[in-house]
Design an enzyme around this catalytic site. Structure first.
Site, PDB file in Angstrom:
ATOM      1  N   ASN A 194      22.923   2.031  14.009  1.00 24.71           N
ATOM      2  CA  ASN A 194      21.586   2.277  13.467  1.00 24.71           C
ATOM      3  C   ASN A 194      21.624   3.653  12.828  1.00 24.71           C
ATOM      4  OD1 ASN A 194      18.895   2.737  12.910  1.00 24.71           O
ATOM      5  ND2 ASN A 194      18.152   2.220  14.952  1.00 24.71           N
ATOM      6  N   ARG A 248      21.782  -2.185  11.552  1.00 28.84           N
ATOM      7  CA  ARG A 248      20.341  -2.319  11.375  1.00 28.84           C
ATOM      8  C   ARG A 248      20.006  -1.858   9.964  1.00 28.84           C
ATOM      9  NH1 ARG A 248      15.520   1.720  12.624  1.00 28.84           N
ATOM     10  NH2 ARG A 248      13.776   0.282  12.342  1.00 28.84           N
ATOM     11  N   HIS A 283       9.999  -3.949  12.462  1.00 25.46           N
ATOM     12  CA  HIS A 283      10.286  -4.183  13.882  1.00 25.46           C
ATOM     13  C   HIS A 283      10.663  -5.648  14.142  1.00 25.46           C
ATOM     14  CE1 HIS A 283       7.355  -0.643  14.946  1.00 25.46           C
ATOM     15  NE2 HIS A 283       8.594  -0.199  14.779  1.00 25.46           N
ATOM     16  N   ASP A 325       2.350  11.698  22.696  1.00 26.04           N
ATOM     17  CA  ASP A 325       2.960  11.205  23.929  1.00 26.04           C
ATOM     18  C   ASP A 325       1.843  10.633  24.801  1.00 26.04           C
ATOM     19  OD1 ASP A 325       4.001  10.960  26.568  1.00 26.04           O
ATOM     20  OD2 ASP A 325       5.569  12.414  26.096  1.00 26.04           O
ATOM     21  N   ARG A 375       1.785   9.664  27.773  1.00 23.83           N
ATOM     22  CA  ARG A 375       1.718  10.246  29.122  1.00 23.83           C
ATOM     23  C   ARG A 375       0.893  11.522  29.118  1.00 23.83           C
ATOM     24  NH1 ARG A 375       8.140  10.194  29.590  1.00 23.83           N
ATOM     25  NH2 ARG A 375       7.694  10.973  27.485  1.00 23.83           N
ATOM     26  N   GLU A 412       5.878  -0.942  27.444  1.00 21.46           N
ATOM     27  CA  GLU A 412       6.621  -1.223  28.673  1.00 21.46           C
ATOM     28  C   GLU A 412       6.243  -0.305  29.827  1.00 21.46           C
ATOM     29  OE1 GLU A 412      10.821  -1.156  27.746  1.00 21.46           O
ATOM     30  OE2 GLU A 412      10.467  -2.262  25.890  1.00 21.46           O
TER      31      GLU A 412
END
Length: 411
Positions: free
Chosen positions: A12, A104, A193, A295, A297, A346
């Site tokens: 990639n 890719r 994607h 981010d 998080r 995820e």
């Protein structure tokens, strides 16, 4: 290719980086599908700088990650350095066990609907598509040419991000602009994607114990870049990204859907140039534009501390997600599963819970305990009574590229 050649090197190539994985596609002992055992993984970054870095992990030997820093002038030097690391582990590019190199390639236009062995004509077509993928295709081409120079005898295979979406019907792929202008400049919705959407939709069907042809899935690929797709019986019928990866969901630094007239307004009223607007929408918008962080998080931490800007950014992100879930439910007519994947999809349980909250009348629900579980395995997080399954399916684009490459060269 020799009968013992079962390895595929996946490359990639970015503008200043090369990600790579070496996989063994030897069928399992029961004679089933290719296993895709990872033998080595690595990353070369900051190519062309004095502070170039190569991190290599030899999984086949269970060794520790080796890191080297120092100038790596170009992609040719980067791939030679990768080859040296692989050789040190007995996995060199000169091995007779290497079957092919899979690349890719971000944009394949309408011509490339499947993995393709690269020859001069294919390379010219990838080059012809540079105007619609100016940030990605040139780097992909550089990686291909460098790999060809190192192993001219080996099949080089292009796996295109856009290929999975070429099954979209014309009414989903066309923009409502003058047809002659659109055709003259290849303006249409291509989607991106694609390897992730292909992999996750198939794995979701497996999770449900069904053949992909029997399942309708909404795939939500949520990373720093984010996209949604409506997959009917294994075929993409709609996707959120368009001519470029800017359209669609709110992303880390990209705005997603926006009134095109905003660009004219910014040029007229703010005096911004085309390049200024491009940078604004692609690099200074999305979550980072709304609250200064991309981010998830960190955004959730700020929300827990009462930060209103972070809360608004999160709410806008979730609102857009819900709109696409609803829209693709209408497009598909029947939805068997909604699958979350990629870094945010995820790992961010609050995103999954919020995206589904309030959609109970559509058959969607999330079990709080199942949603809180952290696992690297595909899993259902919906309660048994839910009419539509909600799944978390870790994506594996490198394995998808390796599988498509190996299948092609063994056909």
């Amino acid at each position: 290719m020799t009968a013992t050649a079962t390895r595929v090197l996946v490359l990639n190539s970015g503008s200043s980086s090369v990600k790579y994985q070496l996989l063994d596609m030897k069928p399992d002992s029961a004679g089933g599908s290719a296993a895709g055992t990872r033998l080595a993984v690595g990353l070369v970054e900051r190519i062309g700088e004095e502070t170039s870095r190569l991190a290599h992990t030899p999984l086949a030997t269970g060794g520790d990650t080796r890191e080297t820093e120092g100038p790596i002038a170009d992609h040719e030097a980067a791939l030679k350095a990768v080859a040296a690391e692989l050789s040190a582990d007995g996995l060199g590019l000169d091995s007779p066990q290497l079957a092919a190199i899979g690349h890719r390639v971000v944009h394949g236009g309408l011509k490339f609907t499947a993995p393709t062995v690269i020859d001069d004509a294919v390379l010219k077509e990838i080059e012809r598509l540079v105007p619609v993928a100016p940030l990605h295709n040139p780097a992909n081409i550089t990686g291909i040419r460098t790999a060809q120079a190192l192993r001219p005898d080996l099949p080089q295979v292009a796996v295109f991000d856009t290929a999975f979406h070429t099954t979209m019907p014309e009414y989903a792929a066309r923009y409502a602009i003058d047809v002659a202008t659109a055709d003259a400049h290849r303006i249409r919705r291509y989607g991106f994607h694609g390897t992730s959407h292909a992999y996750v939709s198939r794995k979701t069907a497996e999770l449900l114990g069904k053949d992909p042809s029997e399942v309708n899935v909404i795939v939500l690929h949520l990373g720093n870049g984010a996209s949604a797709s409506a997959v009917a019986g294994g075929r993409c019928v709609d996707t959120s990204m368009g001519l470029t990866p800017l359209e669609g969901l709110v992303m880390g630094t990209r705005s997603g859907d926006i009134d095109p007239a905003v660009t004219f307004h910014l040029k007229r009223v703010a005096g911004m140039s085309e390049d200024d607007v491009d940078v604004l929408l692609n690099k200074k918008s999305g979550l980072v534009g709304l609250c200064g962080d991309n981010d998830m998080r960190e955004i959730r931490r700020r929300i827990d501390e009462g930060d209103e800007r972070a809360r608004l950014a999160f709410d806008i992100y979730i609102h857009r997600l819900k709109k696409y879930i609803g829209a693709y439910t209408a497009v598909l007519g029947r939805v068997d599963a909604v699958a979350f994947t990629a870094g945010v999809g995820e790992n961010a349980a609050p995103v999954r819970a919020a995206a589904v909250a309030g959609l109970e009348e559509m058959g969607l629900a999330v079990d709080a305990d199942l949603n809180a579980v952290r696992s690297g395995e595909p899993r259902l997080i919906s309660p048994e009574y839910a009419r539509v399954a909600v799944a978390v399916v870790p994506t594996d684009e490198e394995l998808e590229i390796a599988q498509q490459t190996y299948a092609l060269v063994n056909a």
